[in-house]
Write an enzyme that holds these catalytic residues in place. Structure first.
Site, PDB file in Angstrom:
ATOM      1  N   THR A  46      -2.921  -5.480  -6.651  1.00 41.84           N
ATOM      2  CA  THR A  46      -4.152  -4.900  -7.198  1.00 41.84           C
ATOM      3  C   THR A  46      -3.849  -3.791  -8.200  1.00 41.84           C
ATOM      4  O   THR A  46      -4.616  -3.578  -9.143  1.00 41.84           O
ATOM      5  CB  THR A  46      -5.043  -4.363  -6.065  1.00 41.84           C
ATOM      6  N   THR A  47      -2.722  -3.094  -8.046  1.00 40.79           N
ATOM      7  CA  THR A  47      -2.334  -2.047  -8.997  1.00 40.79           C
ATOM      8  C   THR A  47      -2.056  -2.626 -10.379  1.00 40.79           C
ATOM      9  O   THR A  47      -2.114  -1.912 -11.382  1.00 40.79           O
ATOM     10  CB  THR A  47      -1.105  -1.287  -8.468  1.00 40.79           C
ATOM     11  N   TYR A 109     -15.392  -7.071  -0.096  1.00 40.33           N
ATOM     12  CA  TYR A 109     -16.826  -7.166  -0.392  1.00 40.33           C
ATOM     13  C   TYR A 109     -17.588  -7.957   0.670  1.00 40.33           C
ATOM     14  O   TYR A 109     -18.646  -7.537   1.120  1.00 40.33           O
ATOM     15  CB  TYR A 109     -17.100  -7.761  -1.789  1.00 40.33           C
ATOM     16  N   TYR A 135      -2.366  -7.511   3.846  1.00 39.21           N
ATOM     17  CA  TYR A 135      -2.620  -6.244   3.133  1.00 39.21           C
ATOM     18  C   TYR A 135      -3.961  -5.701   3.589  1.00 39.21           C
ATOM     19  O   TYR A 135      -5.014  -6.281   3.317  1.00 39.21           O
ATOM     20  CB  TYR A 135      -2.603  -6.505   1.627  1.00 39.21           C
ATOM     21  N   ARG A 140     -10.778  -0.095  -0.252  1.00 42.22           N
ATOM     22  CA  ARG A 140     -11.157  -0.990  -1.342  1.00 42.22           C
ATOM     23  C   ARG A 140     -11.918  -2.223  -0.846  1.00 42.22           C
ATOM     24  O   ARG A 140     -12.760  -2.754  -1.568  1.00 42.22           O
ATOM     25  CB  ARG A 140      -9.915  -1.448  -2.109  1.00 42.22           C
ATOM     26  N   LYS A 164       1.151  -4.691   4.852  1.00 44.26           N
ATOM     27  CA  LYS A 164       1.057  -3.478   4.051  1.00 44.26           C
ATOM     28  C   LYS A 164      -0.177  -2.749   4.564  1.00 44.26           C
ATOM     29  O   LYS A 164      -1.308  -3.172   4.340  1.00 44.26           O
ATOM     30  CB  LYS A 164       0.919  -3.813   2.564  1.00 44.26           C
ATOM     31  N   ILE A 206       5.249  -0.122   0.193  1.00 44.34           N
ATOM     32  CA  ILE A 206       4.938  -0.706  -1.114  1.00 44.34           C
ATOM     33  C   ILE A 206       4.165   0.381  -1.842  1.00 44.34           C
ATOM     34  O   ILE A 206       3.031   0.692  -1.501  1.00 44.34           O
ATOM     35  CB  ILE A 206       4.147  -2.011  -1.002  1.00 44.34           C
TER      36      ILE A 206
END
Length: 291
Positions: A46-47, A109, A135, A140, A164, A206
């Site tokens: 996502t980064t 979401y 993850y 988020r 993660k 990470i």
């Protein structure tokens, strides 16, 4: 999964002045991180602003990183989403031969129940033989993957090998470590609590700050894993101010501002993100000068 122990970095996607992926800067970033001691690279997490990249851009980014890396360190590929069928299809149709594992974010979401999260990752695990890193990033996704759900997945699927964990909750991280099998890796996804997670038994991190300060952050993780706690703590306390700064106006705007100051890439991001403010850039620059 020894390849996933230590410091992994969630690579950004640099953009040029026209908003296109800057592959020359990405190559420089890969070299900078490997030469400064990181243990593995995370591609299109996502980064990387992967939600804003086209399929063609993603292919170019993957090819660039693999070429620049030249098999020096393992690579992990981000494949995840909130449409289970689409994630399964991507796993089945993507050439994963260059990657040690797949990092797959918990559905965002939709806010699934724990049973929904379990069944999503059941489908993911059954779609590939590659090792899967779960993850969890509730800040988020708006839903938390409970330690009991992680432990259930770890017990039921041989290729679910790690998580993660980015809830930012050290108590939850310790509960994870208590519940999962001994060979299951609990990887920090929160730079600020990486050190206590490693000291509690975590496998590493990470990281975001790790790609901007790779020598220092990877050294901290190595020292912690070697039991050299005093030296590790000293680095942690030195880095804490800049960790706060890079997330102050969102990720990856902050880390791109830091990398821009280091001359590796521009600070450009894609909408709906915007560049870090002038004030934040100045404070990051001041920190680096003093550091």
């Amino acid at each position: 999964m020894q390849e996933l122990i230590g410091t992994g970095v969630a690579l950004i996607t640099p953009f040029d002045a026209h908003g296109n992926p800057d592959l020359e800067a990405l190559t420089a970033l890969v070299d900078f991180n490997i030469e400064n001691g990181v243990d593995y690279l995370v591609v299109l997490g996502t980064t990387a602003e992967s939600a804003t990249l086209t399929a063609e851009e993603k292919a170019a980014v993957k090819a660039c990183i693999t070429k620049a890396n030249n098999k020096r360190v393992p690579e992990v590929l981000g494949i995840g989403g909130n449409n289970t069928a689409a994630v399964v299809e991507e796993l089945k149709t993507t050439d994963l031969s260059d990657y040690a594992a797949v990092l797959s974010v918990s559905p965002y979401y939709n806010k699934p129940t724990q049973e929904g999260i379990y069944r999503h990752f059941e489908a993911v695990a059954n779609a590939t033989d590659k090792p899967i890193i779960l993850y969890n990033v509730p800040g988020r996704t708006s839903s938390n993957m409970a330690p009991e759900t992680v432990a259930r997945l770890a017990a039921d699927f041989d290729n679910v090998v790690a998580i993660k964990e980015a809830a930012g909750d050290i108590v939850q991280a310790m509960e994870l470590l208590r519940l999962v099998p001994e060979d299951f890796l609990v990887i920090s996804g929160d730079d600020m609590i990486t050190l206590p997670m490693v000291l509690a038994g975590g496998a590493g991190v990470i990281s975001v700050i790790g790609e901007g300060m790779p020598a220092e952050f990877s050294a901290m993780v190595r020292l912690a894993r070697a039991g050299q706690n005093e030296q590790a703590r000293a680095l942690q306390y030195q880095l804490m101010p800049v960790i706060d700064m890079i997330f102050e106006e969102g990720n990856p705007a902050g880390i791109k501002a830091l990398l821009a100051h280091r001359g590796i890439c521009s600070a450009n991001v894609r909408l709906p993100l915007v560049e870090a403010s002038a004030g934040l850039k100045m404070r990051i620059a001041d920190f680096l000068k003093e550091f």
